[in-house]
Enzyme design. Sequence first.
Site, PDB file in Angstrom:
ATOM      1  N   ASP A 155      29.503  36.471  40.084  1.00  0.00           N
ATOM      2  CA  ASP A 155      29.892  37.059  41.367  1.00  0.00           C
ATOM      3  C   ASP A 155      30.707  38.310  41.081  1.00  0.00           C
ATOM      4  OD1 ASP A 155      30.371  37.085  44.254  1.00  0.00           O
ATOM      5  OD2 ASP A 155      32.426  36.571  43.769  1.00  0.00           O
ATOM      6  N   SER A 156      30.966  39.079  42.134  1.00  0.00           N
ATOM      7  CA  SER A 156      31.792  40.279  41.985  1.00  0.00           C
ATOM      8  C   SER A 156      33.253  39.927  41.712  1.00  0.00           C
ATOM      9  CB  SER A 156      31.706  41.117  43.262  1.00  0.00           C
ATOM     10  OG  SER A 156      32.144  40.345  44.367  1.00  0.00           O
ATOM     11  N   CYS A 175      26.583  35.789  44.701  1.00  0.00           N
ATOM     12  CA  CYS A 175      27.098  36.953  45.419  1.00  0.00           C
ATOM     13  C   CYS A 175      25.982  37.394  46.352  1.00  0.00           C
ATOM     14  CB  CYS A 175      27.436  38.055  44.412  1.00  0.00           C
ATOM     15  SG  CYS A 175      27.768  39.666  45.146  1.00  0.00           S
ATOM     16  N   GLU A 181      40.960  37.507  48.716  1.00  0.00           N
ATOM     17  CA  GLU A 181      41.441  37.778  47.354  1.00  0.00           C
ATOM     18  C   GLU A 181      42.975  37.713  47.298  1.00  0.00           C
ATOM     19  OE1 GLU A 181      39.617  38.944  44.440  1.00  0.00           O
ATOM     20  OE2 GLU A 181      37.645  38.792  45.362  1.00  0.00           O
ATOM     21  N   CYS A 240      28.756  35.717  52.820  1.00  0.00           N
ATOM     22  CA  CYS A 240      29.506  36.230  51.675  1.00  0.00           C
ATOM     23  C   CYS A 240      30.222  35.027  51.092  1.00  0.00           C
ATOM     24  CB  CYS A 240      30.510  37.298  52.108  1.00  0.00           C
ATOM     25  SG  CYS A 240      31.676  37.772  50.812  1.00  0.00           S
ATOM     26  N   HIS A 281      32.934  34.584  49.709  1.00  0.00           N
ATOM     27  CA  HIS A 281      34.370  34.458  49.995  1.00  0.00           C
ATOM     28  C   HIS A 281      34.622  33.707  51.316  1.00  0.00           C
ATOM     29  CE1 HIS A 281      34.676  37.703  47.037  1.00  0.00           C
ATOM     30  NE2 HIS A 281      35.978  37.568  47.032  1.00  0.00           N
TER      31      HIS A 281
END
Length: 275
Positions: free
Chosen positions: A14-15, A77, A156, A188, A190
């Site tokens: 993932d990023s 991702c 994040e 997404c 996240h």
Amino acid sequence: MKQTDRNAPVGVFDSGVGGLTVAREIMRQIPEERIVYFGDTARLPYGSKSKDTIVRYSRQIIRFLKTKDVKAIVIACNTASAYALETVQAESDIPVIGVINAGARAAVQATHNGRIGVIGTEGTVGSGVYTHAMKQLQPEIEVFGQPCPLFVPLVEEGLFHDFVTDEIASRYLNVLKGKYIDTLVLGCTHYPLLRSTLRRLLGEDVTLVNPAYETAIELKELLMTQGLNRDSAVPMEGEQYQFYVSDLAEKFTDFATSILPNEVRETKKIDIENY
């Protein structure tokens, strides 16, 4: 396909930390499997970058994961799944899956009124990849995309339950509320970490689809059908879960420990540009 060791680990990338929601679901659904996780923390976010850049990043990460002898790769991702999956699948001698198809299938199965919302990064929503995947399954479905670029930095920073997150989320979701959606894809990786906020703001009538869960189920089926599922009779060598990042290893370790079922003891930093 080359002959692959079924007891080799699964690669997940993932990023940044978002893909940990996918790793978490793999740990829950297939607890006997080993995982090598890579988070591209030096180069996030992916959502605002071009397709060419995302393809280049994905190729580098896959080259790195192959040095760990992984037997299959999950692109955890949405942006990389949207932009790079087809390219890297065609180049790979091991199975590679993304998070989009599983999520699209689950959303189509869940909707009653045929009106589905998709929230994601600018890249994922702009690519129209969820719309395309869902309309292939059910052409008459209506899909409404809403980019939510501020969700990734909020996650994040660990601001899952914060008045700032509530305020921003309600602004994004108000657009979709006006479309009378009955299903929302968390497009997404996240976003499942904001699930309780989204649930509260949308109410019980909207089904939330978490592609992380659906992808773990798809991976489980893939490993079974290709005879790549781990033989639990064979003793496990080394760490079951390994974590690598391109930057900020300590911050990543703290975050991973906060959301994964097991404590993450160590995250190794590597120079991904070498691959």
